[in-house]
Design a protein around this motif. Structure first.
Motif, PDB file in Angstrom:
ATOM      1  N   UNK A 140      22.050  49.571 -55.121  1.00 28.17           N
ATOM      2  CA  UNK A 140      21.927  48.009 -54.410  1.00 28.17           C
ATOM      3  C   UNK A 140      21.712  48.009 -52.675  1.00 28.17           C
ATOM      4  N   UNK A 141      20.811  49.016 -52.070  1.00 26.26           N
ATOM      5  CA  UNK A 141      20.194  48.960 -51.187  1.00 26.26           C
ATOM      6  C   UNK A 141      18.848  47.838 -51.311  1.00 26.26           C
ATOM      7  N   UNK A 142      19.183  46.601 -50.230  1.00 25.87           N
ATOM      8  CA  UNK A 142      18.604  45.750 -49.683  1.00 25.87           C
ATOM      9  C   UNK A 142      19.195  44.400 -50.444  1.00 25.87           C
ATOM     10  N   UNK A 143      20.067  44.805 -51.285  1.00 29.55           N
ATOM     11  CA  UNK A 143      20.862  43.697 -52.671  1.00 29.55           C
ATOM     12  C   UNK A 143      19.543  43.866 -53.774  1.00 29.55           C
ATOM     13  N   UNK A 144      19.683  44.938 -54.179  1.00 28.23           N
ATOM     14  CA  UNK A 144      18.331  45.301 -55.144  1.00 28.23           C
ATOM     15  C   UNK A 144      19.240  45.517 -56.510  1.00 28.23           C
ATOM     16  N   UNK A 145      21.093  45.235 -56.460  1.00 26.34           N
ATOM     17  CA  UNK A 145      20.868  44.872 -58.138  1.00 26.34           C
ATOM     18  C   UNK A 145      20.990  43.800 -58.512  1.00 26.34           C
ATOM     19  N   UNK A 146      21.262  42.694 -57.517  1.00 24.71           N
ATOM     20  CA  UNK A 146      21.665  41.760 -58.416  1.00 24.71           C
ATOM     21  C   UNK A 146      19.297  41.148 -58.536  1.00 24.71           C
ATOM     22  N   UNK A 147      18.606  41.264 -58.448  1.00 25.68           N
ATOM     23  CA  UNK A 147      17.208  41.554 -58.228  1.00 25.68           C
ATOM     24  C   UNK A 147      16.378  42.343 -59.533  1.00 25.68           C
ATOM     25  N   UNK A 148      17.604  43.549 -59.849  1.00 23.73           N
ATOM     26  CA  UNK A 148      16.980  43.944 -60.647  1.00 23.73           C
ATOM     27  C   UNK A 148      17.564  43.269 -62.209  1.00 23.73           C
ATOM     28  N   UNK A 149      18.990  42.730 -62.103  1.00 24.41           N
ATOM     29  CA  UNK A 149      19.315  42.186 -62.821  1.00 24.41           C
ATOM     30  C   UNK A 149      18.568  40.875 -63.228  1.00 24.41           C
ATOM     31  N   UNK A 150      17.463  40.048 -62.696  1.00 27.36           N
ATOM     32  CA  UNK A 150      16.723  39.074 -62.287  1.00 27.36           C
ATOM     33  C   UNK A 150      15.606  39.578 -63.497  1.00 27.36           C
ATOM     34  N   UNK A 151      15.264  40.783 -63.122  1.00 24.66           N
ATOM     35  CA  UNK A 151      15.013  41.238 -63.363  1.00 24.66           C
ATOM     36  C   UNK A 151      14.327  41.604 -64.980  1.00 24.66           C
ATOM     37  N   UNK A 152      15.817  42.382 -65.070  1.00 24.39           N
ATOM     38  CA  UNK A 152      16.001  42.298 -67.152  1.00 24.39           C
ATOM     39  C   UNK A 152      15.539  41.308 -67.982  1.00 24.39           C
ATOM     40  N   UNK A 153      15.431  39.960 -67.044  1.00 20.67           N
ATOM     41  CA  UNK A 153      15.421  38.795 -68.462  1.00 20.67           C
ATOM     42  C   UNK A 153      13.751  38.719 -67.993  1.00 20.67           C
ATOM     43  N   UNK A 154      13.188  39.300 -67.731  1.00 21.72           N
ATOM     44  CA  UNK A 154      11.619  39.320 -68.039  1.00 21.72           C
ATOM     45  C   UNK A 154      11.251  39.591 -69.341  1.00 21.72           C
ATOM     46  N   UNK A 155       9.660  38.965 -69.361  1.00 21.47           N
ATOM     47  CA  UNK A 155       9.683  39.611 -70.384  1.00 21.47           C
ATOM     48  C   UNK A 155       8.207  41.289 -70.519  1.00 21.47           C
ATOM     49  N   UNK A 156       7.877  39.939 -69.392  1.00 21.50           N
ATOM     50  CA  UNK A 156       6.607  41.016 -68.681  1.00 21.50           C
ATOM     51  C   UNK A 156       6.813  41.353 -67.645  1.00 21.50           C
TER      52      UNK A 156
END
Ligand SMILES: Nc1nc2c(ncn2[C@@H]2O[C@H](COP(=O)(O)OP(=O)(O)OP(=O)(O)O)[C@@H](O)[C@H]2O)c(=O)[nH]1
Ligand SMILES: [Mg+2]
Length: 310
Positions: A140-156
């Motif tokens: 969660x450095x830099x709030x990274x976990x939430x951003x990874x959560x968004x990335x999980x929804x991407x197709x590419x």
């Protein structure tokens, strides 16, 4: 007989693109009245999904200040722009989509994921800038976990690397994505190519041998077009141009990979599919222009199809 559910879902998503608030509610209600009322199976799931969207749209209208990072999916697919601060992600998003996006010559200009619709040969695809991913994001450095959560929804994933800069920061970002267990078809956009010479691309290709490198510059429209096409190819979707009496439609349909001539019929009009007797195909899947095919003919990206009906 209703069309295959994955085609139906794709079409529903297409109908909702760009629709918000009352518009979106109206479209969702129209979809509900058109759906067959099955109690079980994929069509029941689709109905449930549409109903949940009605609820979500209603509550979004009530909440003025949203404090969530969630991005509502729109368009035929979602492409994430990922890279270290200052790599040029916002600039690419801006150049690809012509929406107004904040760009700064310093790190962390973008603080939340920013979505924008990009037209790729007539099909709308959602690109999302994922900001602030750093080494340590999983902790969660830099709030990274939430951003990874968004990335999980991407197709590419389009990884962005400043061609004038060292690659360590991008390596750290990629390591976090892998650590998070996110594996998506990916490519590497070498950004700011107007500031470097050719060998920069070879250097990046050598540094990231597992990724295709697409050189880009926001001042070179041809490079942006190549990036769009390369990202599209990774979605695995097909652009299929309906054709009638020698006239091509204005826009292609976006169909899932593996779609057949009959699937295209369903996507054009369920009536047409019911009276399907065959089709003519032009383009990559046709052995010759206008080849006559049956219902099971598998289409390729870029095909044009005319459905023949009783
Ligand atoms: N010459 C040149 N400069 C570029 C290009 N793309 C981006 N830049 C510059 O690079 C800097 C950073 O661009 P941004 O698009 O804000 O980068 P970012 O990755 O979104 O950065 P953060 O949101 O801070 O993580 C800005 O000064 C841009 O003008 C390009 O193609 N060519
Ligand atoms: Mg940015």
């Amino acid at each position: 007989m209703p069309m295959p559910h994955r085609i139906q879902m794709q079409l529903i998503h297409q109908r909702l693109v760009g629709k918000d608030g009352a518009d979106r509610l109206r479209e969702l209600r129209a979809i509900l009245t058109e759906l067959p009322n099955y109690k079980n199976g994929p069509y029941a799931d689709i109905r449930k999904w549409v109903q949940s969207e009605v609820e979500a749209t209603r509550s979004r209208a009530r909440v003025v200040h949203r404090d969530s990072l969630a991005i509502r999916r729109e368009g035929a697919a979602q492409v994430a722009l990922v890279g270290p601060p200052n790599a040029g992600k916002s600039s690419l998003l801006h150049a690809l989509s012509a929406v107004q996006i904040k760009i700064g010559n310093y790190a962390f200009t973008t603080l939340r994921p920013v979505p924008a619709l990009v037209r790729i040969d007539g099909v709308l695809v959602q690109f999302v800038e994922i900001p602030g991913l750093l080494g340590g994001a999983n902790d969660d450095r830099g709030g990274g976990r939430a951003f990874l959560g968004v990335l999980r929804g991407a197709d590419v994933i389009v990884y962005c690397q400043d061609a004038t800069d060292a690659v360590d920061a991008l390596r750290a970002v990629m390591a976090e994505v892998t650590l998070a267990g996110i594996h998506r078809p990916s490519l590497l956009a070498a950004t700011k190519m107007d500031e470097v010479d050719g060998p920069a691309v070879a250097r990046l290709a050598a540094a990231f041998p597992e990724l295709a490198v697409v050189p880009t510059s926001i001042v070179d429209p041809a490079s942006l077009e190549r990036l769009k096409q390369a990202a599209w190819a990774l979605t695995g979707l097909l652009r299929i141009w309906p054709c009638q009496a020698g006239q091509l439609a204005d826009q292609p349909l976006a169909l899932p990979g593996g779609a057949t001539a009959l699937d295209a019929g369903h996507a054009i009009h369920s009536e047409l599919a019911a009276r399907f007797v065959g089709a003519r195909v032009w383009g990559p899947s046709a052995r010759y222009p206008g080849q006559r095919v049956g219902r099971a003919h598998v289409l390729h990206d870029g095909d044009a199809i005319e459905i023949l009906s009783r």
